[in-house]
Design an enzyme around this catalytic site. Structure first.
Site, PDB file in Angstrom:
ATOM      1  NE  ARG A  28      58.967  -2.926  -5.170  1.00 12.79           N
ATOM      2  CZ  ARG A  28      57.791  -2.996  -5.771  1.00 12.79           C
ATOM      3  NH1 ARG A  28      57.309  -1.944  -6.405  1.00 12.79           N
ATOM      4  NH2 ARG A  28      57.082  -4.088  -5.724  1.00 12.79           N
ATOM      5  CG  HIS A  87      52.286  -3.291 -14.859  1.00 18.15           C
ATOM      6  ND1 HIS A  87      51.927  -3.171 -13.547  1.00 18.15           N
ATOM      7  CD2 HIS A  87      51.167  -3.576 -15.552  1.00 18.15           C
ATOM      8  CE1 HIS A  87      50.630  -3.391 -13.438  1.00 18.15           C
ATOM      9  NE2 HIS A  87      50.137  -3.622 -14.643  1.00 18.15           N
ATOM     10  N   PRO A 125      51.295   0.889  -4.333  1.00 15.37           N
ATOM     11  CG  PRO A 125      50.554  -1.177  -3.570  1.00 15.37           C
ATOM     12  CD  PRO A 125      50.140  -0.022  -4.439  1.00 15.37           C
ATOM     13  CG  ASN A 126      55.645  -1.884  -1.748  1.00 19.31           C
ATOM     14  OD1 ASN A 126      55.976  -1.536  -0.612  1.00 19.31           O
ATOM     15  ND2 ASN A 126      54.783  -2.857  -1.962  1.00 19.31           N
ATOM     16  CB  ALA A 163      50.904  -5.403  -5.098  1.00 24.08           C
ATOM     17  CE1 TYR A 179      58.688  -3.685 -10.381  1.00 21.80           C
ATOM     18  CE2 TYR A 179      59.840  -4.259  -8.344  1.00 21.80           C
ATOM     19  CZ  TYR A 179      58.781  -4.436  -9.218  1.00 21.80           C
ATOM     20  OH  TYR A 179      57.808  -5.369  -8.940  1.00 21.80           O
ATOM     21  NE  ARG A 201      58.419  -9.468 -11.613  1.00 24.67           N
ATOM     22  CZ  ARG A 201      58.184  -8.520 -10.700  1.00 24.67           C
ATOM     23  NH1 ARG A 201      57.625  -7.376 -11.080  1.00 24.67           N
ATOM     24  NH2 ARG A 201      58.520  -8.700  -9.443  1.00 24.67           N
ATOM     25  CG  ASN A 228      52.856   0.742 -11.840  1.00 23.33           C
ATOM     26  OD1 ASN A 228      52.252  -0.261 -11.453  1.00 23.33           O
ATOM     27  ND2 ASN A 228      54.173   0.761 -12.016  1.00 23.33           N
ATOM     28  CD  GLU A 277      47.058  -2.905 -16.138  1.00 15.87           C
ATOM     29  OE1 GLU A 277      45.905  -3.011 -16.618  1.00 15.87           O
ATOM     30  OE2 GLU A 277      47.684  -3.860 -15.663  1.00 15.87           O
TER      31      GLU A 277
END
Ligand code: DQA
Length: 144
Positions: free
Chosen positions: A19, A102, A11-12, A79, A24, A109, A76, A100
């Site tokens: 964004r 990111h 998502p996103n 969330a 990012y 964070r 990825n 995975e």
């Protein structure tokens, strides 16, 4: 060597480019996918990419990967990394190796980003290298 590699974006990530660019970066999802497809094609492999804002659609795409000869997944989960049990369950069900990724260093964070439901069953985890993280994962998949 992996011949069919599936890139999954959660998502996103469709908003990459605009964004939170301080976190990012400025590359769009289309830019990232194009580069990954180039890398795969350069090795005679096939790469397809899928993004969804919906957990169930990502589960459906993982299940479909068992039917389309996908032999490696780069994901990825955004969330959903920190919330979803359904995604690692689907990955276990199809038994396809995955990495995975990111873009940001999630460990620098908020603490809720420090836990991943995917990491324990991933071949590896890449975080904090921006779009290069996907490229590193692709190189690994192409070599494995
Ligand atoms: C992300 C990190 C996640 O915590 C976040 O929810 C995202 C993107 C990353 O690529 O850095 O949406 O997966």
């Amino acid at each position: 060597m992996a011949q069919r590699i599936l890139i999954l974006h959660g998502p996103n990530l469709n908003l990459l480019g605009t964004r939170e660019p301080g976190i990012y970066g400025r590359q769009t999802l289309a830019d990232i996918n194009q580069r990954l497809k180039q890398l795969a094609a350069g090795q005679g492999a096939h790469c397809s990419a899928f993004q969804s804002n919906h957990e169930g659609e990502l589960v459906d795409r993982i299940q479909a990967a068992a039917q389309d000869s996908t032999d490696f997944i780069i994901i990825n989960a955004a969330a959903y990394t920190h919330t979803s049990v359904a995604l690692p369950d689907a990955l276990a069900a199809v038994d396809i190796p995955f990495i995975e990724v990111h873009l940001s260093n999630v460990y620098k964070r908020e603490t809720f980003r420090h836990h991943s439901f995917l990491a324990a069953t991933a071949q590896g985890v890449v975080a904090g290298l921006g779009p290069f993280g996907y490229e590193a994962a692709m190189q690994y998949a192409l070599a494995s």
